[in-house]
Design a protein around this motif. Structure first.
Motif, PDB file in Angstrom:
ATOM      1  N   VAL A  50      16.693   1.134  -1.064  1.00 51.13           N
ATOM      2  CA  VAL A  50      15.768   0.481  -0.139  1.00 51.13           C
ATOM      3  C   VAL A  50      16.048   1.053   1.247  1.00 51.13           C
ATOM      4  O   VAL A  50      17.192   1.146   1.667  1.00 51.13           O
ATOM      5  N   ALA A  51      14.986   1.481   1.902  1.00 53.91           N
ATOM      6  CA  ALA A  51      15.141   2.088   3.232  1.00 53.91           C
ATOM      7  C   ALA A  51      14.557   1.158   4.278  1.00 53.91           C
ATOM      8  O   ALA A  51      13.650   0.379   4.003  1.00 53.91           O
ATOM      9  N   GLU A  59      16.156   0.710  15.965  1.00 56.60           N
ATOM     10  CA  GLU A  59      14.968   1.561  15.968  1.00 56.60           C
ATOM     11  C   GLU A  59      15.140   2.837  16.768  1.00 56.60           C
ATOM     12  O   GLU A  59      14.556   3.861  16.446  1.00 56.60           O
ATOM     13  N   GLY A  60      15.944   2.838  17.799  1.00 57.56           N
ATOM     14  CA  GLY A  60      16.138   4.027  18.628  1.00 57.56           C
ATOM     15  C   GLY A  60      17.136   5.013  18.061  1.00 57.56           C
ATOM     16  O   GLY A  60      17.276   6.114  18.578  1.00 57.56           O
ATOM     17  N   LEU A  61      17.852   4.637  17.010  1.00 55.38           N
ATOM     18  CA  LEU A  61      18.868   5.520  16.431  1.00 55.38           C
ATOM     19  C   LEU A  61      18.245   6.541  15.500  1.00 55.38           C
ATOM     20  O   LEU A  61      17.277   6.263  14.803  1.00 55.38           O
ATOM     21  N   VAL A  62      18.825   7.716  15.484  1.00 55.00           N
ATOM     22  CA  VAL A  62      18.387   8.775  14.583  1.00 55.00           C
ATOM     23  C   VAL A  62      19.162   8.624  13.279  1.00 55.00           C
ATOM     24  O   VAL A  62      20.359   8.357  13.279  1.00 55.00           O
ATOM     25  N   GLY A  63      18.478   8.808  12.179  1.00 56.78           N
ATOM     26  CA  GLY A  63      19.167   8.748  10.893  1.00 56.78           C
ATOM     27  C   GLY A  63      18.330   8.054   9.845  1.00 56.78           C
ATOM     28  O   GLY A  63      17.297   7.459  10.128  1.00 56.78           O
ATOM     29  N   PHE A  64      18.805   8.163   8.640  1.00 62.96           N
ATOM     30  CA  PHE A  64      18.114   7.603   7.486  1.00 62.96           C
ATOM     31  C   PHE A  64      18.899   6.385   7.026  1.00 62.96           C
ATOM     32  O   PHE A  64      20.027   6.512   6.555  1.00 62.96           O
ATOM     33  N   PHE A  65      18.353   5.199   7.204  1.00 61.88           N
ATOM     34  CA  PHE A  65      19.033   3.964   6.841  1.00 61.88           C
ATOM     35  C   PHE A  65      18.632   3.559   5.424  1.00 61.88           C
ATOM     36  O   PHE A  65      17.515   3.143   5.191  1.00 61.88           O
ATOM     37  N   VAL A  66      19.561   3.698   4.488  1.00 55.06           N
ATOM     38  CA  VAL A  66      19.290   3.384   3.093  1.00 55.06           C
ATOM     39  C   VAL A  66      20.381   2.452   2.585  1.00 55.06           C
ATOM     40  O   VAL A  66      21.556   2.631   2.891  1.00 55.06           O
ATOM     41  N   ASN A  67      19.976   1.489   1.805  1.00 49.33           N
ATOM     42  CA  ASN A  67      20.900   0.592   1.140  1.00 49.33           C
ATOM     43  C   ASN A  67      20.518   0.591  -0.330  1.00 49.33           C
ATOM     44  O   ASN A  67      19.457   1.083  -0.711  1.00 49.33           O
ATOM     45  N   THR A  68      21.357   0.036  -1.155  1.00 51.74           N
ATOM     46  CA  THR A  68      21.065  -0.059  -2.584  1.00 51.74           C
ATOM     47  C   THR A  68      21.026  -1.529  -2.972  1.00 51.74           C
ATOM     48  O   THR A  68      21.944  -2.280  -2.650  1.00 51.74           O
ATOM     49  N   LEU A  69      19.946  -1.906  -3.645  1.00 52.70           N
ATOM     50  CA  LEU A  69      19.823  -3.268  -4.165  1.00 52.70           C
ATOM     51  C   LEU A  69      20.190  -3.273  -5.641  1.00 52.70           C
ATOM     52  O   LEU A  69      19.866  -2.333  -6.370  1.00 52.70           O
ATOM     53  N   VAL A  70      20.836  -4.331  -6.074  1.00 52.43           N
ATOM     54  CA  VAL A  70      21.129  -4.523  -7.483  1.00 52.43           C
ATOM     55  C   VAL A  70      20.075  -5.489  -8.017  1.00 52.43           C
ATOM     56  O   VAL A  70      19.911  -6.595  -7.489  1.00 52.43           O
ATOM     57  N   LEU A  71      19.341  -5.054  -9.039  1.00 49.91           N
ATOM     58  CA  LEU A  71      18.276  -5.865  -9.624  1.00 49.91           C
ATOM     59  C   LEU A  71      18.664  -6.223 -11.055  1.00 49.91           C
ATOM     60  O   LEU A  71      18.878  -5.343 -11.888  1.00 49.91           O
ATOM     61  N   ARG A  72      18.738  -7.523 -11.317  1.00 50.36           N
ATOM     62  CA  ARG A  72      19.174  -8.008 -12.629  1.00 50.36           C
ATOM     63  C   ARG A  72      18.027  -8.770 -13.282  1.00 50.36           C
ATOM     64  O   ARG A  72      17.589  -9.803 -12.767  1.00 50.36           O
ATOM     65  N   ALA A  99      18.186  -7.589   1.463  1.00 49.31           N
ATOM     66  CA  ALA A  99      18.290  -6.123   1.510  1.00 49.31           C
ATOM     67  C   ALA A  99      19.213  -5.624   2.609  1.00 49.31           C
ATOM     68  O   ALA A  99      19.726  -4.510   2.531  1.00 49.31           O
ATOM     69  N   GLU A 100      19.453  -6.429   3.617  1.00 48.29           N
ATOM     70  CA  GLU A 100      20.306  -5.980   4.718  1.00 48.29           C
ATOM     71  C   GLU A 100      21.791  -6.111   4.393  1.00 48.29           C
ATOM     72  O   GLU A 100      22.632  -5.596   5.127  1.00 48.29           O
ATOM     73  N   VAL A 101      22.140  -6.780   3.293  1.00 45.06           N
ATOM     74  CA  VAL A 101      23.546  -6.900   2.908  1.00 45.06           C
ATOM     75  C   VAL A 101      24.002  -5.552   2.354  1.00 45.06           C
ATOM     76  O   VAL A 101      23.462  -5.071   1.362  1.00 45.06           O
ATOM     77  N   PRO A 102      24.971  -4.916   2.993  1.00 47.10           N
ATOM     78  CA  PRO A 102      25.412  -3.597   2.524  1.00 47.10           C
ATOM     79  C   PRO A 102      25.954  -3.654   1.099  1.00 47.10           C
ATOM     80  O   PRO A 102      26.673  -4.585   0.721  1.00 47.10           O
ATOM     81  N   PHE A 103      25.599  -2.654   0.325  1.00 52.25           N
ATOM     82  CA  PHE A 103      26.052  -2.571  -1.056  1.00 52.25           C
ATOM     83  C   PHE A 103      27.579  -2.626  -1.128  1.00 52.25           C
ATOM     84  O   PHE A 103      28.146  -3.295  -1.987  1.00 52.25           O
ATOM     85  N   GLU A 104      28.240  -1.943  -0.203  1.00 52.43           N
ATOM     86  CA  GLU A 104      29.708  -1.924  -0.184  1.00 52.43           C
ATOM     87  C   GLU A 104      30.290  -3.326  -0.013  1.00 52.43           C
ATOM     88  O   GLU A 104      31.316  -3.660  -0.590  1.00 52.43           O
ATOM     89  N   LEU A 105      29.632  -4.156   0.797  1.00 47.68           N
ATOM     90  CA  LEU A 105      30.094  -5.533   0.996  1.00 47.68           C
ATOM     91  C   LEU A 105      29.924  -6.337  -0.292  1.00 47.68           C
ATOM     92  O   LEU A 105      30.800  -7.130  -0.663  1.00 47.68           O
ATOM     93  N   LEU A 106      28.824  -6.128  -0.986  1.00 48.25           N
ATOM     94  CA  LEU A 106      28.585  -6.806  -2.266  1.00 48.25           C
ATOM     95  C   LEU A 106      29.684  -6.450  -3.263  1.00 48.25           C
ATOM     96  O   LEU A 106      30.235  -7.329  -3.941  1.00 48.25           O
ATOM     97  N   VAL A 107      30.045  -5.185  -3.332  1.00 45.42           N
ATOM     98  CA  VAL A 107      31.107  -4.744  -4.236  1.00 45.42           C
ATOM     99  C   VAL A 107      32.438  -5.365  -3.826  1.00 45.42           C
ATOM    100  O   VAL A 107      33.204  -5.839  -4.673  1.00 45.42           O
TER     101      VAL A 107
END
Length: 183
Positions: A50-51, A59-72, A99-107
Motif C-alpha cells: 500500500v502506497a 507531502e514535501g518529502l521526496v521518496g516512495f512511501f510503501v507499507n505492507t498490509l497483512v490480509l487474512r 495502513a499507517e501502522v508500519p509492517f515492522e511494528l506489527l511484526v
C-alpha cells in the motif's frame, strides 16, 4: 504472464459494483479461493503493498512511501461468492484503516516465529495496480518500457495484476525451490 481479456475485466468491474466492492477485492477473493483449494486451508493470509503519505507533513518529502498490509481471509463455512465478497470487503476496509501502522511494528508486536528463509506473517504477495493509458513522452527522447529480469523471488509466491486498456495483465513470480514451472 498472461492477460485476462477486456470483456472479462468489464464483467469483473460489474460484479464489483453490484457487490459494493473494488476490483481489487473481487480479484483478492478469487485468489483466496484458489489458494484455499490448493493448500487445503480455510484461513488464507497474504500481504499487499500500500502506497501513500498518511500525514500531510510528509507531502514535501521526496521518496516512495510503501507499507505492507497483512490480509487474512476466513473461508470457513463454504461461503457463497456474495458472502465471500462481503467478508473480503469488510476485512480489506478494516486493514486499510490501519495502513499507517508500519509492517515492522506489527511484526515486533506479534512476535511470530522467525525463519530467515521467509518473510514473517505471510509468504504470498498480491497486488493490483493500474497502468497509465497514455505512454510516457519526454521531449527529444524515445521511451519504451523494459522488463527487468529478476533472479530471486522475494516471496514464495507473488501475483501482480495490472489494469490495462486491453485487459488485466497477470504476472506470477515464485520460488523455484518450492514450485515447478509446470505447476
Amino acid at each position: 504472464s498472461r492477460t485476462l481479456p477486456a470483456g472479462l475485466q468489464a464483467e469483473l468491474h460489474a460484479l464489483a459494483r453490484a457487490e459494493g466492492c473494488t476490483l481489487f477485492m473481487v480479484m483478492l477473493a478469487a485468489f483466496d479461493v484458489l489458494l484455499a483449494r490448493y493448500t487445503g486451508t480455510e484461513d488464507v493470509v497474504i500481504g499487499t503493498p500500500v502506497a501513500g503519505r498518511p500525514d500531510s507533513d510528509l507531502e514535501g518529502l521526496v521518496g516512495f512511501f510503501v507499507n505492507t498490509l497483512v490480509l487474512r481471509t476466513d473461508l470457513r463455512g463454504n461461503p457463497t461468492v456474495r458472502e465471500l465478497l462481503a467478508r473480503v470487503r469488510g476485512m480489506t476496509l478494516e486493514a486499510y484503516e490501519h495502513a499507517e501502522v508500519p509492517f515492522e511494528l506489527l511484526v515486533e508486536v506479534l512476535q511470530p516465529p522467525r525463519n530467515t528463509s521467509r518473510t514473517p506473517l505471510f509468504q504470498v504477495l498480491f497486488n493490483l495496480h493500474s497502468e497509465p493509458g497514455v505512454p510516457l513522452e519526454l521531449a527529444g527522447l524515445a521511451v519504451q518500457p523494459v522488463a527487468v529480469p529478476r533472479h530471486a523471488a522475494k516471496f514464495d509466491l507473488s501475483v501482480s495484476l495490472a489494469e490495462t486498456t486491453t485487459g488485466i495483465a497477470v504476472s506470477v513470480e515464485y520460488s523455484t525451490h518450492l514450485f515447478l514451472p509446470a505447476s
